[in-house]
Design an enzyme around this catalytic site. Structure first.
Site, mmCIF file in Angstrom:
data_model
loop_
_atom_site.group_PDB
_atom_site.id
_atom_site.type_symbol
_atom_site.label_atom_id
_atom_site.label_comp_id
_atom_site.label_asym_id
_atom_site.label_seq_id
_atom_site.Cartn_x
_atom_site.Cartn_y
_atom_site.Cartn_z
ATOM 1 N N GLY A 82 -10.734 -3.081 2.954
ATOM 2 C CA GLY A 82 -10.537 -1.992 3.906
ATOM 3 C C GLY A 82 -9.360 -1.119 3.510
ATOM 4 O O GLY A 82 -8.642 -1.389 2.549
ATOM 5 N N LYS A 132 -4.114 8.940 1.812
ATOM 6 C CA LYS A 132 -3.832 7.714 1.043
ATOM 7 C C LYS A 132 -2.318 7.605 0.901
ATOM 8 O O LYS A 132 -1.673 8.579 0.500
ATOM 9 C CB LYS A 132 -4.508 7.834 -0.325
ATOM 10 C CG LYS A 132 -4.426 6.611 -1.213
ATOM 11 C CD LYS A 132 -5.480 6.752 -2.314
ATOM 12 C CE LYS A 132 -5.380 5.701 -3.372
ATOM 13 N NZ LYS A 132 -6.428 5.884 -4.393
ATOM 14 N N ASP A 187 2.600 -2.708 1.406
ATOM 15 C CA ASP A 187 3.524 -1.908 2.228
ATOM 16 C C ASP A 187 2.864 -0.652 2.785
ATOM 17 O O ASP A 187 3.498 0.118 3.507
ATOM 18 C CB ASP A 187 4.776 -1.538 1.427
ATOM 19 C CG ASP A 187 4.463 -0.645 0.229
ATOM 20 O OD1 ASP A 187 3.268 -0.330 0.006
ATOM 21 O OD2 ASP A 187 5.406 -0.261 -0.489
ATOM 22 N N GLY A 188 1.612 -0.436 2.422
ATOM 23 C CA GLY A 188 0.904 0.726 2.960
ATOM 24 C C GLY A 188 1.293 2.047 2.317
ATOM 25 O O GLY A 188 0.826 3.108 2.733
ATOM 26 N N ARG A 216 -18.774 3.132 0.525
ATOM 27 C CA ARG A 216 -18.667 2.439 -0.757
ATOM 28 C C ARG A 216 -19.703 1.321 -0.802
ATOM 29 O O ARG A 216 -20.198 0.895 0.260
ATOM 30 C CB ARG A 216 -17.268 1.804 -0.888
ATOM 31 C CG ARG A 216 -16.123 2.780 -0.671
ATOM 32 C CD ARG A 216 -14.869 2.057 -0.180
ATOM 33 N NE ARG A 216 -13.821 2.999 0.205
ATOM 34 C CZ ARG A 216 -12.808 3.367 -0.572
ATOM 35 N NH1 ARG A 216 -12.677 2.839 -1.759
ATOM 36 N NH2 ARG A 216 -11.910 4.243 -0.153
ATOM 37 N N ASP A 272 -15.612 -1.980 -4.248
ATOM 38 C CA ASP A 272 -14.975 -1.129 -3.230
ATOM 39 C C ASP A 272 -14.570 0.218 -3.809
ATOM 40 O O ASP A 272 -14.188 1.119 -3.061
ATOM 41 C CB ASP A 272 -13.757 -1.833 -2.615
ATOM 42 C CG ASP A 272 -12.801 -2.382 -3.660
ATOM 43 O OD1 ASP A 272 -13.257 -3.173 -4.503
ATOM 44 O OD2 ASP A 272 -11.622 -2.007 -3.651
ATOM 45 N N ASP A 312 -11.201 6.809 -6.374
ATOM 46 C CA ASP A 312 -10.074 5.888 -6.577
ATOM 47 C C ASP A 312 -9.581 5.872 -8.020
ATOM 48 O O ASP A 312 -9.827 4.952 -8.790
ATOM 49 C CB ASP A 312 -10.410 4.475 -6.074
ATOM 50 C CG ASP A 312 -10.119 4.353 -4.582
ATOM 51 O OD1 ASP A 312 -9.582 5.334 -3.999
ATOM 52 O OD2 ASP A 312 -10.426 3.313 -3.996
HETATM 53 P P1 AMP Z 1 -7.159 0.039 -4.841
HETATM 54 O O1 AMP Z 1 -6.731 -0.811 -5.978
HETATM 55 O O2 AMP Z 1 -6.279 1.225 -4.589
HETATM 56 O O3 AMP Z 1 -8.594 0.432 -4.916
HETATM 57 O O4 AMP Z 1 -6.972 -0.871 -3.542
HETATM 58 C C1 AMP Z 1 -7.610 -2.107 -3.351
HETATM 59 C C2 AMP Z 1 -7.314 -2.601 -1.964
HETATM 60 O O5 AMP Z 1 -5.912 -2.851 -1.805
HETATM 61 C C3 AMP Z 1 -7.679 -1.642 -0.858
HETATM 62 O O6 AMP Z 1 -8.074 -2.413 0.238
HETATM 63 C C4 AMP Z 1 -6.375 -0.924 -0.584
HETATM 64 O O7 AMP Z 1 -6.321 -0.377 0.705
HETATM 65 C C5 AMP Z 1 -5.389 -2.059 -0.750
HETATM 66 N N1 AMP Z 1 -4.040 -1.598 -1.132
HETATM 67 C C6 AMP Z 1 -3.667 -1.101 -2.330
HETATM 68 N N2 AMP Z 1 -2.347 -0.809 -2.316
HETATM 69 C C7 AMP Z 1 -1.868 -1.107 -1.098
HETATM 70 C C8 AMP Z 1 -0.584 -1.029 -0.467
HETATM 71 N N3 AMP Z 1 0.485 -0.582 -1.118
HETATM 72 N N4 AMP Z 1 -0.494 -1.427 0.807
HETATM 73 C C9 AMP Z 1 -1.564 -1.880 1.481
HETATM 74 N N5 AMP Z 1 -2.782 -1.993 0.946
HETATM 75 C C10 AMP Z 1 -2.951 -1.610 -0.333
HETATM 76 MG MG MG Z 2 -9.891 1.423 -3.888
#
Ligand code: AMP
Ligand code: MG
Length: 503
Positions: free
Chosen positions: A92, A115, A127-128, A185, A254, A264
């Site tokens: 998610g 994002k 950390d979001g 997705r 995803d 992404d």
């Molecule tokens: P991604 O590698 O960007 O496709 O992310 C894979 C998953 O990790 C997704 O569910 C993202 O929302 C989560 N995610 C990536 N980076 C962070 C972050 N810094 N804080 C929280 N969730 C993250």
């Molecule tokens: Mg992603």
């Protein structure tokens, strides 16, 4: 917040309306002192938005998520995903939000998404947040892909938040405002399928059909036709990646859209020397997502999509599996046809002449010609983009440039003689061939050393190299004086390139 900027988005939020159970309403974290780093004015206009209003403090507050615009309904979207082959049921939007949907000037529904906008219920340990460098990277690579004619999500803006975020070092934080045909997705279907409510996958599939493949609704088996449409879209997409040497780097389920847009941009990069084994991502230890593996990984991901929809395909499970398998297996032929047509165009040999109507083998030996060129490029470490672009000069009589790319030009000469012979059988003059080749062989791609230099400068507040790079990449096929440096490979001192997920 002026009423003008706040109400200038005409949101219509079908995802929130129709797909309860697949999101969590959520608010963005407050950015302490948001600053616009780059705004995509052309895209803003396409969305019916006023770029100058978006650039005001009120517009910036909306773009960064500090103010919820009238009609926006921010949600964190739920999805699962196979990451490097392992299933994670709860991914998610951990650091992202869907703000809502807009109808663009062509009447197309587009998601407006943030994002880097703070932790959500899906954040797990994260950390979001997002850093300026990776968000600008998504911006520039996405724009390059768009200009290359490849379906992609696009960045509307990148904003510095004023936060410092902790990575290996402290880095300036950013929010990317992203536009997509949708954020559905393969992993969205996987999430729906794991919720124990058979109607949820059906609702999601009906939604995806209405939004992306409305013609499927009219077929005998809408869900099978829908699956076939996604297979077709992904075969076309991945063929286009391969034709320009793009490596996504993290093709988890995803990170694969239902719409057929690239999504992404993390550890992605363009290949330099042709080599199917090329991997840039620092975390892809097994080379799962190497350049040459991308078609088969796409098909693997599509198999995961098919699994989620089996109960929708019919009452007889065996018949459903057989029908889905047949469609899944058609990926190979579909991909091959897109790729082969594209390769023929890159060599000025378009359209391919097939042996017969049912065959995907060419009658004139051009398939072999393509394979032999790639083998020579691999053996002699030839830069993929430069080689194809230089071949068109060879058509107009100057073969010195392309020859110079080969350490053993004699082998290339033998190949070139046969290629010229094939070109001469086509009823086009050299100018027409050159023109057609230059329309599909980019001269400017986001070269890794330029991308890194532009991001490094941006991290210290100098946006000029980034703006210039964007400008160069906006017209990837038209050679312009003064841009020679953007058309050449990285200097040898640049070394082995490594990319990071940017989390
Ligand atoms: P991604 O590698 O960007 O496709 O992310 C894979 C998953 O990790 C997704 O569910 C993202 O929302 C989560 N995610 C990536 N980076 C962070 C972050 N810094 N804080 C929280 N969730 C993250
Ligand atoms: Mg992603």
């Amino acid at each position: 917040m002026s009423a003008v900027a706040r109400s200038s988005f005409a949101f219509d939020n079908s995802y929130v309306r129709e797909l309860e159970g697949l999101y969590e309403p959520w608010q963005a974290a407050t950015a302490p002192s948001p600053r616009l780093l780059v705004l995509n004015e052309e895209l803003a206009v396409e969305l019916g938005l006023d770029p100058s209003a978006l650039s005001t403090p009120a517009g910036i507050d909306v773009l960064v998520g500090n103010v919820v615009s009238d009609g926006a309904e921010p949600v964190a979207m739920a999805y699962s995903g196979h990451q490097f082959g392992n299933f994670s049921p709860h991914l998610g939007d951990g650091r992202a939000l869907l703000l809502g949907e807009l109808l663009d000037s062509g009447g197309q529904r587009r998601d407006l998404h943030l994002k880097g906008s703070g932790r959500t219920p899906f954040a797990r340990g994260g950390d979001g947040k997002a850093a300026v460098g990776p968000m600008l990277r998504e911006y520039v690579i996405g724009e390059a892909m768009h200009a290359l004619g490849i379906p992609t999500t696009r960045a509307l803006a990148v904003l510095a938040t004023g936060d410092d975020i902790a990575r290996d070092t402290m880095l300036p934080g950013a929010v990317l405002t992203r536009i997509a045909a949708s954020h559905l997705r393969v992993g969205t279907f996987q999430y729906a399928a794991t919720q124990g409510d058979p109607m949820l996958v059906r609702r999601l599939a009906d939604y995806a059909i209405a939004r992306h493949y409305p013609a499927a609704a009219r077929g005998d088996n809408p869900y099978l036709t829908f699956f076939e449409s996604v297979v077709e879209a992904q075969a076309a997409l991945v063929a286009r990646w391969m034709l320009v040497g793009f490596i996504h780097g993290v093709m988890n389920t995803d990170n694969m859209t239902i719409s057929g847009e690239t999504i992404d941009y993390g550890p992605c990069a363009f290949m330099d020397a042709f080599d199917p084994g090329t991997v840039f991502s620092s975390i892809d230890h097994g080379a799962r997502y190497a350049y040459g593996n991308q078609p088969k990984i796409a098909q693997w991901n599509l198999a995961r999509l098919a699994e989620t929809m089996l109960p929708l395909l019919g009452a007889d499970p065996d018949a459903s599996v057989a029908a889905a398998t047949a469609v899944l297996q058609s990926f190979g032929v579909r991909y091959q046809q897109y790729w082969s047509a594209g390769m023929h165009a890159k060599l000025g040999l378009h359209p391919p002449t097939y042996r017969d109507a049912a065959s995907d083998e060419t009658a004139d030996g051009s398939d072999e010609l393509i394979a032999e060129l790639l083998a020579l490029m691999l053996a002699q470490h030839v830069d993929y983009t430069s080689c194809f672009r230089a071949l068109s000069s060879a058509v107009s009589g100057d073969d010195a440039t392309v020859r110079s790319l080969f350490t053993e030009p004699v082998a290339f000469d033998a190949w070139s003689t046969r290629w010229h012979r094939q070109l001469s059988t086509r009823s086009r003059n050299p100018d027409q061939i050159v023109e057609s080749m230059n329309r599909v062989n980019p001269i400017y791609i986001p070269r890794n050393h330029h991308v890194e230099a532009a991001l490094a400068a941006a991290t210290t507040d100098d946006m000029q190299p980034f703006e210039r790079l964007l400008d160069v990449l906006a017209q990837p096929f038209s050679e312009r004086p003064g841009l020679e440096d953007f058309a050449t490979q990285a200097p040898s001192g640049f070394g082995n390139y490594r990319t990071f997920c940017g989390t």
